[in-house]
Design a protein around this motif. Structure first.
Motif, PDB file in Angstrom:
ATOM      1  N   UNK A 103       0.868  -1.181   0.000  1.00 16.60           N
ATOM      2  CA  UNK A 103       0.000   0.000   0.000  1.00 16.60           C
ATOM      3  C   UNK A 103       0.902   1.227   0.000  1.00 16.60           C
ATOM      4  N   UNK A 104       0.712   2.094  -0.987  1.00 21.84           N
ATOM      5  CA  UNK A 104       1.492   3.326  -1.083  1.00 21.84           C
ATOM      6  C   UNK A 104       0.578   4.501  -0.774  1.00 21.84           C
ATOM      7  N   UNK A 105       0.960   5.281   0.237  1.00 23.43           N
ATOM      8  CA  UNK A 105       0.220   6.485   0.610  1.00 23.43           C
ATOM      9  C   UNK A 105       1.096   7.691   0.307  1.00 23.43           C
ATOM     10  N   UNK A 106       0.488   8.755  -0.200  1.00 27.98           N
ATOM     11  CA  UNK A 106       1.235   9.943  -0.606  1.00 27.98           C
ATOM     12  C   UNK A 106       0.717  11.185   0.095  1.00 27.98           C
ATOM     13  N   UNK A 107       1.555  12.228   0.102  1.00 31.22           N
ATOM     14  CA  UNK A 107       1.122  13.466   0.742  1.00 31.22           C
ATOM     15  C   UNK A 107       0.453  14.443  -0.233  1.00 31.22           C
ATOM     16  N   UNK A 108       1.102  14.834  -1.294  1.00 30.46           N
ATOM     17  CA  UNK A 108       0.602  15.889  -2.178  1.00 30.46           C
ATOM     18  C   UNK A 108       0.673  15.488  -3.645  1.00 30.46           C
ATOM     19  N   UNK A 109       0.127  16.346  -4.488  1.00 30.64           N
ATOM     20  CA  UNK A 109      -0.068  16.105  -5.910  1.00 30.64           C
ATOM     21  C   UNK A 109       1.035  15.439  -6.699  1.00 30.64           C
ATOM     22  N   UNK A 110       2.239  15.997  -6.707  1.00 29.30           N
ATOM     23  CA  UNK A 110       3.275  15.402  -7.553  1.00 29.30           C
ATOM     24  C   UNK A 110       3.752  14.057  -7.014  1.00 29.30           C
ATOM     25  N   UNK A 111       3.581  13.800  -5.733  1.00 28.67           N
ATOM     26  CA  UNK A 111       3.888  12.479  -5.198  1.00 28.67           C
ATOM     27  C   UNK A 111       2.922  11.461  -5.807  1.00 28.67           C
ATOM     28  N   UNK A 112       1.659  11.841  -5.905  1.00 27.49           N
ATOM     29  CA  UNK A 112       0.655  10.984  -6.532  1.00 27.49           C
ATOM     30  C   UNK A 112       1.031  10.724  -7.987  1.00 27.49           C
ATOM     31  N   UNK A 113       1.393  11.778  -8.699  1.00 27.03           N
ATOM     32  CA  UNK A 113       1.747  11.633 -10.115  1.00 27.03           C
ATOM     33  C   UNK A 113       2.967  10.743 -10.309  1.00 27.03           C
ATOM     34  N   UNK A 114       3.939  10.854  -9.429  1.00 24.86           N
ATOM     35  CA  UNK A 114       5.137  10.024  -9.529  1.00 24.86           C
ATOM     36  C   UNK A 114       4.793   8.555  -9.322  1.00 24.86           C
ATOM     37  N   UNK A 115       3.973   8.267  -8.323  1.00 19.54           N
ATOM     38  CA  UNK A 115       3.575   6.871  -8.079  1.00 19.54           C
ATOM     39  C   UNK A 115       2.742   6.358  -9.250  1.00 19.54           C
ATOM     40  N   UNK A 116       1.820   7.169  -9.760  1.00 16.20           N
ATOM     41  CA  UNK A 116       1.018   6.741 -10.912  1.00 16.20           C
ATOM     42  C   UNK A 116       1.900   6.422 -12.112  1.00 16.20           C
ATOM     43  N   UNK A 117       2.917   7.239 -12.339  1.00 15.90           N
ATOM     44  CA  UNK A 117       3.831   6.991 -13.461  1.00 15.90           C
ATOM     45  C   UNK A 117       4.584   5.676 -13.268  1.00 15.90           C
ATOM     46  N   UNK A 118       5.028   5.421 -12.050  1.00 16.07           N
ATOM     47  CA  UNK A 118       5.715   4.151 -11.769  1.00 16.07           C
ATOM     48  C   UNK A 118       4.792   2.964 -11.986  1.00 16.07           C
ATOM     49  N   UNK A 119       3.556   3.077 -11.555  1.00 15.53           N
ATOM     50  CA  UNK A 119       2.584   1.991 -11.752  1.00 15.53           C
ATOM     51  C   UNK A 119       2.294   1.781 -13.237  1.00 15.53           C
ATOM     52  N   UNK A 120       2.226   2.874 -14.002  1.00 12.24           N
ATOM     53  CA  UNK A 120       1.938   2.783 -15.429  1.00 12.24           C
ATOM     54  C   UNK A 120       3.077   2.104 -16.191  1.00 12.24           C
TER      55      UNK A 120
END
Length: 136
Positions: free
Chosen positions: A70-87
């Motif tokens: 489970x990956x939890x993030x704090x703010x917007x670009x952290x979310x985008x970075x994790x989404x890019x890694x998942x993609x």
């Protein structure tokens, strides 16, 4: 469930200090939860403010016990970075999920739930449910 099959938790913040502090708080509030694999992935490789795909991938690999992450993030670009890694599909271990949850409360709920041996779906649900916690 054995300790080696616990869900791993990665806390991604723009600040290394914030990520490490939230990890420490969550484990402490979960009674120490020393068996739960929790990793902080905060800041950049150089110690600055920001997010790092490399630090996130390394943290995920470090907590992978085969039960999901489970990956939890704090703010917007952290979310985008994790989404890019998942993609990309091969940067994070299989069974890694980005969890939509408040960072601090969600981290505590995730660690407490993972400590019980719950599966990834239950850990994700507990963390997401933290959005409903009322303070007043």
């Amino acid at each position: 469930m054995s300790d080696d099959k616990l869900v791993g938790i990665v806390l991604v913040s723009h600040s290394a200090e914030v990520a490490a502090s939230v990890a420490e708080l969550a484990k402490g509030l979960a009674g120490g939860a020393t068996a739960v694999p929790v990793a902080a992935a905060g800041g950049t490789e150089g110690g600055g403010i920001g997010t790092s795909a490399e630090l996130i991938a390394a943290a995920a690999a470090a907590v992978d016990r085969g039960a999901g992450i489970a990956v939890l993030t704090d703010l917007g670009s952290a979310v985008l970075t994790v989404k890019a890694l998942l993609a990309e599909g091969d940067e994070l271990p299989d069974g890694t999920r980005l969890v939509d949850a408040p960072f601090v409360e969600g981290a505590v709920a995730a660690v407490v739930t993972a400590a019980t041996g719950a599966d990834l779906g239950a850990v994700e649900s507990a963390a997401a449910e933290a959005y409903t916690y009322r303070k007043v």
